[in-house]
Scaffold this active site. Structure first.
Site, short mmCIF file in Angstrom:
data_model
loop_
_atom_site.label_atom_id
_atom_site.label_comp_id
_atom_site.label_asym_id
_atom_site.label_seq_id
_atom_site.Cartn_x
_atom_site.Cartn_y
_atom_site.Cartn_z
N SER A 98 -12.69 -53.86 -2.02
CA SER A 98 -11.34 -53.86 -2.60
C SER A 98 -11.23 -54.92 -3.69
N GLY A 137 -0.28 -54.75 -9.98
CA GLY A 137 1.01 -54.51 -9.32
C GLY A 137 1.64 -53.20 -9.74
N LEU A 138 1.48 -52.19 -8.89
CA LEU A 138 2.14 -50.90 -9.13
C LEU A 138 3.14 -50.61 -8.01
N ALA A 250 -10.69 -46.43 -10.09
CA ALA A 250 -10.80 -47.10 -8.79
C ALA A 250 -11.05 -46.09 -7.67
N ARG A 276 -30.05 -47.94 24.04
CA ARG A 276 -29.19 -48.02 25.22
C ARG A 276 -29.62 -46.99 26.27
N GLU A 371 -4.45 -46.36 -2.94
CA GLU A 371 -5.00 -45.56 -4.06
C GLU A 371 -4.66 -44.08 -3.90
N GLY A 372 -3.48 -43.79 -3.31
CA GLY A 372 -3.07 -42.42 -3.03
C GLY A 372 -3.45 -42.06 -1.62
N HIS A 374 -4.01 -39.82 1.89
CA HIS A 374 -4.74 -38.57 2.22
C HIS A 374 -3.88 -37.35 1.84
P1 TGC Z 1 3.22 -36.70 -12.93
O1 TGC Z 1 4.46 -36.14 -13.57
O2 TGC Z 1 2.28 -35.77 -12.25
O3 TGC Z 1 2.38 -37.53 -14.01
C1 TGC Z 1 2.99 -38.49 -14.87
C2 TGC Z 1 2.06 -38.66 -16.07
O4 TGC Z 1 0.80 -39.19 -15.62
C3 TGC Z 1 -0.28 -38.29 -15.95
N1 TGC Z 1 -1.22 -38.34 -14.84
C4 TGC Z 1 -2.40 -38.98 -14.91
N2 TGC Z 1 -2.99 -39.63 -15.93
C5 TGC Z 1 -4.20 -40.17 -15.69
N3 TGC Z 1 -4.80 -40.11 -14.49
C6 TGC Z 1 -4.23 -39.47 -13.44
N4 TGC Z 1 -4.84 -39.44 -12.24
C7 TGC Z 1 -2.97 -38.85 -13.62
N5 TGC Z 1 -2.11 -38.17 -12.82
C8 TGC Z 1 -1.05 -37.85 -13.58
C9 TGC Z 1 0.40 -36.94 -16.11
O5 TGC Z 1 -0.36 -36.10 -16.93
C10 TGC Z 1 1.70 -37.34 -16.74
O6 TGC Z 1 1.48 -37.63 -18.11
P2 TGC Z 1 2.60 -37.32 -19.23
O7 TGC Z 1 1.94 -37.70 -20.51
O8 TGC Z 1 2.87 -35.84 -19.09
O9 TGC Z 1 3.78 -38.15 -18.87
O10 TGC Z 1 3.68 -37.87 -11.94
P3 TGC Z 1 4.49 -37.82 -10.59
O11 TGC Z 1 5.61 -38.79 -10.70
O12 TGC Z 1 4.84 -36.40 -10.20
O13 TGC Z 1 3.43 -38.41 -9.52
C11 TGC Z 1 2.23 -37.75 -9.27
C12 TGC Z 1 1.43 -38.45 -8.15
C13 TGC Z 1 2.18 -38.37 -6.84
C14 TGC Z 1 0.13 -37.68 -7.99
C15 TGC Z 1 1.09 -39.90 -8.51
O14 TGC Z 1 2.17 -40.63 -8.79
C16 TGC Z 1 0.23 -40.60 -7.50
O15 TGC Z 1 -0.99 -40.56 -7.66
N6 TGC Z 1 0.79 -41.30 -6.45
C17 TGC Z 1 0.00 -42.17 -5.56
C18 TGC Z 1 0.25 -43.62 -5.92
C19 TGC Z 1 -0.98 -44.46 -5.81
O16 TGC Z 1 -2.09 -43.99 -5.77
N7 TGC Z 1 -0.78 -45.76 -5.81
C20 TGC Z 1 -1.89 -46.68 -5.79
C21 TGC Z 1 -1.46 -48.10 -6.04
S1 TGC Z 1 -2.79 -49.19 -6.41
C22 TGC Z 1 -3.63 -49.38 -5.00
O17 TGC Z 1 -3.37 -48.77 -4.03
C23 TGC Z 1 -4.75 -50.36 -5.05
S2 TGC Z 1 -5.49 -50.56 -3.52
C24 TGC Z 1 -6.64 -51.79 -3.74
C25 TGC Z 1 -8.02 -51.25 -3.91
O18 TGC Z 1 -8.26 -50.37 -4.73
O19 TGC Z 1 -8.94 -51.70 -3.26
P1 FAD Z 2 4.77 -43.92 1.42
O1 FAD Z 2 4.68 -43.48 0.01
O2 FAD Z 2 6.12 -44.34 1.94
O3 FAD Z 2 4.21 -42.75 2.35
C1 FAD Z 2 4.45 -42.71 3.75
C2 FAD Z 2 3.91 -41.36 4.27
O4 FAD Z 2 4.61 -40.29 3.63
C3 FAD Z 2 2.43 -41.16 3.94
O5 FAD Z 2 1.79 -40.53 5.02
C4 FAD Z 2 2.45 -40.23 2.74
O6 FAD Z 2 1.29 -39.42 2.65
C5 FAD Z 2 3.69 -39.39 3.04
N1 FAD Z 2 4.27 -38.82 1.81
C6 FAD Z 2 4.81 -39.48 0.76
N2 FAD Z 2 5.19 -38.61 -0.19
C7 FAD Z 2 4.86 -37.38 0.26
C8 FAD Z 2 4.96 -36.07 -0.29
N3 FAD Z 2 5.46 -35.83 -1.49
N4 FAD Z 2 4.52 -35.03 0.47
C9 FAD Z 2 3.96 -35.24 1.69
N5 FAD Z 2 3.84 -36.45 2.25
C10 FAD Z 2 4.27 -37.51 1.54
N6 FAD Z 2 -0.70 -51.11 -4.31
C11 FAD Z 2 -0.84 -51.69 -5.55
O7 FAD Z 2 -0.08 -51.38 -6.46
N7 FAD Z 2 -1.81 -52.63 -5.76
C12 FAD Z 2 -2.67 -53.02 -4.79
O8 FAD Z 2 -3.56 -53.85 -5.03
C13 FAD Z 2 -2.55 -52.44 -3.48
N8 FAD Z 2 -3.34 -52.87 -2.46
C14 FAD Z 2 -3.09 -52.42 -1.18
C15 FAD Z 2 -3.77 -53.00 -0.10
C16 FAD Z 2 -3.50 -52.58 1.20
C17 FAD Z 2 -4.19 -53.24 2.34
C18 FAD Z 2 -2.56 -51.53 1.42
C19 FAD Z 2 -2.27 -51.04 2.81
C20 FAD Z 2 -1.89 -50.96 0.36
C21 FAD Z 2 -2.12 -51.41 -0.95
N9 FAD Z 2 -1.38 -50.91 -2.04
C22 FAD Z 2 -1.52 -51.46 -3.29
C23 FAD Z 2 -0.29 -49.96 -1.80
C24 FAD Z 2 -0.75 -48.52 -1.56
O9 FAD Z 2 -1.16 -47.94 -2.77
C25 FAD Z 2 0.42 -47.76 -0.93
O10 FAD Z 2 0.53 -48.23 0.40
C26 FAD Z 2 0.21 -46.27 -0.96
O11 FAD Z 2 0.26 -45.78 -2.29
C27 FAD Z 2 1.26 -45.52 -0.11
O12 FAD Z 2 2.56 -45.99 -0.36
P2 FAD Z 2 3.51 -46.41 0.88
O13 FAD Z 2 2.75 -47.37 1.73
O14 FAD Z 2 4.80 -46.86 0.30
O15 FAD Z 2 3.71 -45.09 1.72
#
Ligand code: TGC
Ligand code: FAD
Length: 392
Positions: A98, A137-138, A250, A276, A371-372, A374
């Site tokens: 991570s 920070g997202l 990522a 074992r 990172e999104g 499951h």
């Molecule tokens: P949507 O309307 O589908 O898209 C908005 C705009 O974004 C473009 N797009 C992408 N561009 C590049 N890469 C991708 N994977 C893209 N996916 C979509 C899309 O074309 C559009 O562009 P434009 O020019 O038309 O505006 O957006 P939505 O609001 O409906 O959301 C879609 C959804 C749910 C798939 C997306 O928001 C999502 O992936 N949600 C999950 C959030 C997430 O993954 N958060 C992670 C936070 S960081 C983290 O967890 C770090 S953990 C630490 C570690 O890595 O170890």
């Molecule tokens: P929620 O979005 O509230 O989801 C809760 C449940 O609802 C999930 O099971 C989900 O699948 C489900 N759900 C949500 N929407 C839907 C839908 N449309 N349809 C069906 N089911 C749905 N974020 C950063 O920005 N930077 C980081 O460095 C970072 N590091 C992290 C480190 C750790 C240890 C953890 C646990 C999280 C980290 N995150 C980070 C945040 C992580 O990306 C979020 O936890 C993740 O994106 C899910 O968001 P949430 O926890 O708010 O769950």
């Protein structure tokens, strides 16, 4: 933890698909993990502490910016080498991977891709060497899977921006010098800002009480009227696609990383099953245990081939975001299932810190969520194949 006896499985001779450079990079990372991570990681995870002393070593094996050009301090490697480094690090611990993922794909990548030349020269070499650590920070308290709803915002004050809001669940936050922060401007458009530790009104409280990723530091980012210099805005991309583009890189690394965690669980369980003895013979001789082990190596092999192909597509610039989602989802699910089965093969010993399996199992609960989730990755595949959007 017991001595690290890891021997990597390679049932389909995937090594033959790798170049000499890939194998050199992979082997150097593997040796480093055996030497510097395995002996200490269980203790740090038990104490819920990030082992800061490994930062220099991570930089040396090229884990900070593996694919960033050498002119900015990166290792200038291809996507397969990047993946193999992530695989080896996560074989040691998902929390350590991570730290490397965030630094490379969520901090260095946006500065490289969306920043200007001054920003690249100022930040990338220090991030590549580990002199500065970064975070991303997202996610916000009320916006996780739906980051487009974020409320963190900045106003143009003429000679600077004024940033307000909060991010949570941020890896590396408690010790990072640099934060890439996604926030909305007055028109509601998302931009990336480089926020530095020490800016007035910027704090990073640590998140405690985690049962997962305990060797990785997680925290919040709080912005209370933070004055951000105008030159700290990433100028070359805005909108939600900007942070999501970083996530592609990522998530790809995580797809490889999960294979590493799965390999470690499989290898540990295989060895244990031969040593074992119960009912007068090794438990590996019982059909039920063989079924578990045979299914594990089958799933690992499938994931290796899927992910190698994805890496080749990325090398050619042809991989889609949806293909990356499929690999991240499949491989993390594969790893978490293998960790659970492997833990059972070790019986009671499986729950102890003598072996790595329970730590992997707990870590993967975060990996399957961040990172999104499951579910979100399944819906991305669903949208891609049907053209029908389940999010809207
Ligand atoms: P949507 O309307 O589908 O898209 C908005 C705009 O974004 C473009 N797009 C992408 N561009 C590049 N890469 C991708 N994977 C893209 N996916 C979509 C899309 O074309 C559009 O562009 P434009 O020019 O038309 O505006 O957006 P939505 O609001 O409906 O959301 C879609 C959804 C749910 C798939 C997306 O928001 C999502 O992936 N949600 C999950 C959030 C997430 O993954 N958060 C992670 C936070 S960081 C983290 O967890 C770090 S953990 C630490 C570690 O890595 O170890
Ligand atoms: P929620 O979005 O509230 O989801 C809760 C449940 O609802 C999930 O099971 C989900 O699948 C489900 N759900 C949500 N929407 C839907 C839908 N449309 N349809 C069906 N089911 C749905 N974020 C950063 O920005 N930077 C980081 O460095 C970072 N590091 C992290 C480190 C750790 C240890 C953890 C646990 C999280 C980290 N995150 C980070 C945040 C992580 O990306 C979020 O936890 C993740 O994106 C899910 O968001 P949430 O926890 O708010 O769950």
């Amino acid at each position: 933890m017991s001595k690290d006896l890891f021997q990597a499985p390679d049932y389909y001779l995937v090594d033959e698909l790798l170049t000499e450079e890939h194998k050199l990079v992979r082997d150097a990372s593997r040796e480093w993990v055996k030497r510097e991570v395995s002996p200490i990681i269980e203790e740090y995870a038990q104490r819920a502490e990030f082992p800061e002393q490994i930062i220099g070593g991570l930089a040396e094996i090229g884990a900070f910016g593996p694919y960033i050009p050498e002119q900015y301090g990166g290792a200038g490697l291809d996507q397969i080498s990047y993946g193999l480094i992530m695989q080896e690090i996560e074989r040691g611990d998902s929390g350590v991977r991570s730290t490397a993922s965030v630094q490379s794909s969520l901090v260095m990548y946006p500065i490289w891709k969306y920043g200007n030349e001054e920003q690249r020269n100022k930040y990338l070499p220090k991030l590549a060497s580990g002199e500065w650590m970064g975070c991303f920070g997202l996610t916000e308290p009320d916006h996780g899977s739906n980051p487009g709803g974020m409320v963190t915002n900045f106003k143009d004050m003429g000679d600077h921006y004024l940033l307000n809001g909060a991010k949570m669940w941020i890896s590396n936050a408690p010790f990072a010098q640099v934060a890439i922060v996604w926030a909305k401007n007055e028109e509601g458009r998302i931009h990336g800002l480089i926020v530095e530790r020490g800016m007035e009104g910027f704090t990073t409280p640590e998140t405690h009480n985690k049962w997962s990723l305990r060797a990785s530091a997680t925290g919040e980012l709080i912005f209370d009227n933070v004055k951000v210099p105008k030159e700290n805005l990433l100028p070359n991309k805005s909108g939600l696609g900007a942070p999501l583009g970083c996530l592609d890189s990522a998530r790809y690394g995580i797809a490889w990383g999960a294979i590493g965690a799965a390999m470690d669980c499989y290898d540990t369980a295989l060895r244990y099953s031969k040593e074992r003895i119960q009912f007068g013979k090794p438990i590996g001789a019982f059909q039920l245990q063989q079924k578990k082990l045979a299914e594990m190596i089958t799933e690992i092999t499938k994931a290796q081939l899927l992910t190698w192909r994805l890496g080749m597509l990325r090398n050619e610039g042809k991989a889609t975001s949806a293909q990356i989602s499929m690999a991240k989802r499949n491989n993390v699910d594969m790893a978490i299932t293998i960790a659970r089965e492997a833990r059972q093969i070790l019986g009671g010993m499986g729950i102890t810190g003598e072996y790595s399996i329970m730590r992997h199992s707990m870590n993967l609960e975060s990996v399957i969520t961040y990172e999104g989730t499951h579910d979100i990755h399944l819906l991305i595949t669903g949208l891609d194949i049907t053209g029908l959007n389940a999010f809207k």
